[in-house]
Design an enzyme around this catalytic site. Structure first.
Site, PDB file in Angstrom:
ATOM      1  N   ASP A 172      57.570  41.265  38.539  1.00 18.92           N
ATOM      2  CA  ASP A 172      58.003  39.976  39.106  1.00 18.92           C
ATOM      3  C   ASP A 172      58.859  39.193  38.122  1.00 18.92           C
ATOM      4  OD1 ASP A 172      56.339  40.787  41.097  1.00 18.92           O
ATOM      5  OD2 ASP A 172      55.054  39.008  41.094  1.00 18.92           O
ATOM      6  N   SER A 218      46.440  35.213  43.242  1.00 16.47           N
ATOM      7  CA  SER A 218      46.449  36.528  43.881  1.00 16.47           C
ATOM      8  C   SER A 218      45.544  36.589  45.106  1.00 16.47           C
ATOM      9  CB  SER A 218      45.965  37.559  42.854  1.00 16.47           C
ATOM     10  OG  SER A 218      45.650  38.775  43.487  1.00 16.47           O
ATOM     11  N   GLU A 278      43.741  38.910  45.695  1.00 15.91           N
ATOM     12  CA  GLU A 278      42.481  39.508  45.236  1.00 15.91           C
ATOM     13  C   GLU A 278      41.381  38.463  45.162  1.00 15.91           C
ATOM     14  OE1 GLU A 278      41.329  42.805  44.139  1.00 15.91           O
ATOM     15  OE2 GLU A 278      42.935  43.195  45.552  1.00 15.91           O
ATOM     16  N   TYR A 320      39.248  41.032  37.213  1.00 16.63           N
ATOM     17  CA  TYR A 320      40.605  40.482  37.398  1.00 16.63           C
ATOM     18  C   TYR A 320      40.577  39.336  38.406  1.00 16.63           C
ATOM     19  CZ  TYR A 320      45.346  40.166  39.349  1.00 16.63           C
ATOM     20  OH  TYR A 320      46.551  39.704  39.824  1.00 16.63           O
TER      21      TYR A 320
HETATM   22  P1  NAP Z   1      53.013  43.327  35.863  1.00 10.08           P
HETATM   23  O1  NAP Z   1      54.203  44.142  36.273  1.00 10.08           O
HETATM   24  O2  NAP Z   1      51.776  44.016  35.450  1.00 10.08           O
HETATM   25  O3  NAP Z   1      53.506  42.383  34.661  1.00 10.08           O
HETATM   26  C1  NAP Z   1      52.593  41.648  33.901  1.00 10.08           C
HETATM   27  C2  NAP Z   1      53.338  40.962  32.777  1.00 10.08           C
HETATM   28  O4  NAP Z   1      52.380  40.255  31.976  1.00 10.08           O
HETATM   29  C3  NAP Z   1      54.066  41.919  31.832  1.00 10.08           C
HETATM   30  O5  NAP Z   1      55.276  41.341  31.433  1.00 10.08           O
HETATM   31  C4  NAP Z   1      53.096  42.008  30.666  1.00 10.08           C
HETATM   32  O6  NAP Z   1      53.707  42.352  29.435  1.00 10.08           O
HETATM   33  C5  NAP Z   1      52.612  40.566  30.622  1.00 10.08           C
HETATM   34  N1  NAP Z   1      51.416  40.403  29.809  1.00 10.08           N
HETATM   35  C6  NAP Z   1      50.300  41.167  29.799  1.00 10.08           C
HETATM   36  N2  NAP Z   1      49.427  40.709  28.872  1.00 10.08           N
HETATM   37  C7  NAP Z   1      50.003  39.643  28.286  1.00 10.08           C
HETATM   38  C8  NAP Z   1      49.635  38.776  27.237  1.00 10.08           C
HETATM   39  N3  NAP Z   1      48.473  38.903  26.583  1.00 10.08           N
HETATM   40  N4  NAP Z   1      50.481  37.775  26.895  1.00 10.08           N
HETATM   41  C9  NAP Z   1      51.676  37.645  27.516  1.00 10.08           C
HETATM   42  N5  NAP Z   1      52.103  38.446  28.518  1.00 10.08           N
HETATM   43  C10 NAP Z   1      51.271  39.438  28.890  1.00 10.08           C
HETATM   44  O7  NAP Z   1      52.636  42.292  37.018  1.00 10.08           O
HETATM   45  P2  NAP Z   1      53.499  41.808  38.275  1.00 10.08           P
HETATM   46  O8  NAP Z   1      53.244  42.735  39.399  1.00 10.08           O
HETATM   47  O9  NAP Z   1      54.887  41.512  37.837  1.00 10.08           O
HETATM   48  O10 NAP Z   1      52.732  40.460  38.635  1.00 10.08           O
HETATM   49  C11 NAP Z   1      53.109  39.212  38.050  1.00 10.08           C
HETATM   50  C12 NAP Z   1      51.945  38.248  38.133  1.00 10.08           C
HETATM   51  O11 NAP Z   1      51.564  38.069  39.498  1.00 10.08           O
HETATM   52  C13 NAP Z   1      50.674  38.698  37.430  1.00 10.08           C
HETATM   53  O12 NAP Z   1      50.027  37.555  36.950  1.00 10.08           O
HETATM   54  C14 NAP Z   1      49.858  39.339  38.533  1.00 10.08           C
HETATM   55  O13 NAP Z   1      48.488  39.290  38.196  1.00 10.08           O
HETATM   56  C15 NAP Z   1      50.204  38.437  39.686  1.00 10.08           C
HETATM   57  N6  NAP Z   1      50.158  39.016  41.017  1.00 10.08           N
HETATM   58  C16 NAP Z   1      50.803  40.170  41.288  1.00 10.08           C
HETATM   59  C17 NAP Z   1      50.788  40.669  42.590  1.00 10.08           C
HETATM   60  C18 NAP Z   1      51.547  41.933  42.948  1.00 10.08           C
HETATM   61  O14 NAP Z   1      51.264  42.471  44.032  1.00 10.08           O
HETATM   62  N7  NAP Z   1      52.482  42.392  42.130  1.00 10.08           N
HETATM   63  C19 NAP Z   1      50.132  39.955  43.603  1.00 10.08           C
HETATM   64  C20 NAP Z   1      49.495  38.768  43.279  1.00 10.08           C
HETATM   65  C21 NAP Z   1      49.526  38.285  41.981  1.00 10.08           C
HETATM   66  P3  NAP Z   1      53.908  43.908  28.996  1.00 10.08           P
HETATM   67  O15 NAP Z   1      55.157  44.353  29.721  1.00 10.08           O
HETATM   68  O16 NAP Z   1      54.039  43.811  27.532  1.00 10.08           O
HETATM   69  O17 NAP Z   1      52.683  44.645  29.462  1.00 10.08           O
HETATM   70  O1  F7E Z   2      45.430  49.252  44.769  1.00 11.75           O
HETATM   71  C1  F7E Z   2      43.510  51.829  46.489  1.00 11.75           C
HETATM   72  C2  F7E Z   2      42.745  50.832  45.646  1.00 11.75           C
HETATM   73  O2  F7E Z   2      46.047  49.157  42.358  1.00 11.75           O
HETATM   74  C3  F7E Z   2      45.601  49.036  46.152  1.00 11.75           C
HETATM   75  C4  F7E Z   2      47.837  44.088  41.784  1.00 11.75           C
HETATM   76  O3  F7E Z   2      49.194  43.784  41.760  1.00 11.75           O
HETATM   77  O4  F7E Z   2      47.694  43.570  44.116  1.00 11.75           O
HETATM   78  C5  F7E Z   2      47.449  44.584  43.160  1.00 11.75           C
HETATM   79  O5  F7E Z   2      46.078  44.947  43.149  1.00 11.75           O
HETATM   80  C6  F7E Z   2      44.500  49.779  46.914  1.00 11.75           C
HETATM   81  C7  F7E Z   2      43.091  49.533  46.369  1.00 11.75           C
HETATM   82  O6  F7E Z   2      46.620  47.225  43.913  1.00 11.75           O
HETATM   83  C8  F7E Z   2      44.335  54.618  44.340  1.00 11.75           C
HETATM   84  O7  F7E Z   2      41.343  51.140  45.639  1.00 11.75           O
HETATM   85  C9  F7E Z   2      43.483  54.332  46.308  1.00 11.75           C
HETATM   86  O8  F7E Z   2      42.209  49.331  47.440  1.00 11.75           O
HETATM   87  O9  F7E Z   2      47.871  49.314  44.106  1.00 11.75           O
HETATM   88  P1  F7E Z   2      46.537  48.807  43.715  1.00 11.75           P
HETATM   89  P2  F7E Z   2      45.496  46.111  44.074  1.00 11.75           P
HETATM   90  O10 F7E Z   2      44.206  46.519  43.499  1.00 11.75           O
HETATM   91  O11 F7E Z   2      45.502  45.690  45.499  1.00 11.75           O
HETATM   92  C10 F7E Z   2      46.962  42.346  43.906  1.00 11.75           C
HETATM   93  C11 F7E Z   2      47.375  41.368  44.965  1.00 11.75           C
HETATM   94  C12 F7E Z   2      47.087  41.841  42.526  1.00 11.75           C
HETATM   95  O12 F7E Z   2      47.028  40.642  42.282  1.00 11.75           O
HETATM   96  C13 F7E Z   2      47.028  42.833  41.428  1.00 11.75           C
HETATM   97  O13 F7E Z   2      47.579  42.297  40.236  1.00 11.75           O
HETATM   98  O14 F7E Z   2      44.738  51.177  46.764  1.00 11.75           O
HETATM   99  N1  F7E Z   2      43.772  53.110  45.804  1.00 11.75           N
HETATM  100  N2  F7E Z   2      43.819  55.266  45.412  1.00 11.75           N
HETATM  101  C14 F7E Z   2      44.317  53.252  44.593  1.00 11.75           C
HETATM  102  N3  F7E Z   2      44.778  52.348  43.710  1.00 11.75           N
HETATM  103  C15 F7E Z   2      45.299  52.824  42.544  1.00 11.75           C
HETATM  104  N4  F7E Z   2      45.809  51.952  41.650  1.00 11.75           N
HETATM  105  N5  F7E Z   2      45.310  54.165  42.237  1.00 11.75           N
HETATM  106  C16 F7E Z   2      44.833  55.105  43.107  1.00 11.75           C
HETATM  107  O15 F7E Z   2      44.873  56.290  42.822  1.00 11.75           O
END
Ligand code: NAP
Ligand code: F7E
Length: 345
Positions: free
Chosen positions: A13, A130, A132, A153
């Protein structure tokens, strides 16, 4: 020139948000944490030598576990907008490193809010909340749905969300939370299920991987397209009043459906390749997330532009093209194989 600070700038993001803000004429400052090897792949195309004139994108070392680094950067930069996207964002991994996850996600957000307050910087704040947090609450989920987090988380995100509300109410800060449902893209981390699947499809198609090991195929998620979601973040900070918004498509699909479509996009039958491995089950699962994004649609005018089928197709196509380019470049096929065989969460 409006100045923005992004934590988590190297993530999925963060990279799209930096692109969006630069396209809007912002000066963008990203925080990156120290790592032993370079991990700026997602933002390398944005980076320009800071010695060059007219550079508008800058990176700074800091860490959400180090409050003094956050305060120093805020004090020096005095940004207009702060986007807190940094997190240990993997749900399954959070069961293995719960303290670290809580430190970064929960305390990290508190440190950043407190640094804003103590430095007296007048800025608008975005918190990456999130879906979650809803955990086992029945779908569809909206801003009034009670939280029932199911992982370290998610518990940490509930704290970060509530402390954001608390700083808004206590100190009058313009602090908003986006409760974002899953959003994906070709830049999605390789161990989230969508990208794990689309990378595997590319490798199986090229003969570099034989099987794909997955966990719970029945879980349902509301999967959208990440560039749409960073637009929503920006819109929240353009509102006169701060607030909390659910962002999602309103549709949900199972992991099984995602796998089926992804393999079909490469003319493969998923049943020949996917094996369920309990190693990928979670101690507690979130069964079904589906957003009711009415508030964001009505107040922000936000709409998702990419739906499920197109999202799957775009991600498969990107991974196929990336793999072909790497193989043409002679990258070690064994390395690809090692990454593909499901060693990661
Ligand atoms: P991501 O790809 O895992 O990126 C996470 C970022 O946080 C990376 O730049 C990582 O740095 C940085 N980070 C980790 N530990 C840190 C620390 N101790 N201090 C400073 N930065 C740190 O996540 P994303 O998918 O872009 O998501 C962005 C945000 O939205 C996160 O807070 C995530 O929990 C939240 N979120 C994501 C989703 C989704 O579906 N993607 C949905 C809801 C909420 P490195 O590159 O060094 O690891
Ligand atoms: O899992 C199932 C797993 O790890 C989605 C993060 O961005 O979205 C993300 O969290 C589903 C789960 O994402 C595998 O059990 C099956 O039910 O892709 P995921 P997540 O857990 O939904 C939320 C909104 C965030 O905020 C989080 O930061 O898929 N699943 N088999 C699996 N998941 C993974 N990773 N690997 C598997 O092999």
């Amino acid at each position: 020139m409006t100045k923005a600070l992004i934590t988590g700038c190297t993530g999925q993001d963060g990279s799209y948000l930096a692109e969006l803000l630069l396209s809007l004429g912002y000066e963008v400052h990203g925080l990156k944490r120290r790592s032993s090897s370079v991990n700026t792949e997602r933002i390398d195309h944005l980076y320009a030598d800071p010695h060059e004139a007219n550079t508008r994108f800058f990176l700074h070392y800091a860490d959400l576990t180090d409050g003094s680094s956050l305060a120093a950067i805020l004090y020096d930069l005095r940004p207009d907008e702060v986007y807190n996207l940094g997190a240990q964002s993997h749900v399954k991994v959070s069961f293995e490193v719960p303290e670290f996850t809580a430190d970064v996600v929960a305390c990290g957000s508190l440190r950043l809010l407190e640094a804003i307050r103590r430095t007296g910087v007048r800025c608008r704040y975005y918190q990456a909340s999130s879906s979650e947090m809803f955990g086992s609450a029945s779908p569809p989920q909206n801003e009034t749905t009670p939280f029932h987090p199911r992982s370290p988380y998610a518990c940490a995100k509930v704290f970060a969300h509530q402390i954001t509300v608390n700083y808004r109410e206590s100190y009058g800060m313009h602090a908003s939370s986006g409760i974002l449902f899953n959003h994906e893209s070709p830049r999605r981390g390789e161990t989230f299920v969508t990208r794990k699947i689309t990378r595997a499809v590319a490798q199986i198609r090229s003969g570099l991987q034989k099987k794909l090991y997955l966990g719970n195929l029945e879980a349902r998620r509301d999967w959208g397209y990440a560039p749409d979601y960073v637009q929503a973040m920006w819109l929240m900070l353009q509102q006169e009043m701060p607030g909390d918004y659910v962002i999602g498509t309103g549709d949900s699909h199972s992991v099984r459906e995602f796998a089926q479509l992804a393999f079909e996009a490469a003319d493969l039958d998923w049943r020949e390749f996917v094996i369920v491995d309990p190693r990928y089950f979670r101690p507690a699962e979130v069964d079904h997330l589906r957003a009711d994004p009415s508030r964001a649609m009505n107040v922000l005018g936000w709409q998702p532009t990419v739906r499920f089928r197109d999202l799957v197709r775009v991600m498969v196509q990107s991974d196929v093209e990336q793999l072909e380019a790497r193989l043409r470049g002679g990258e070690d096929a064994l390395h690809q194989l090692a990454l593909g065989e499901g060693r990661f969460a």
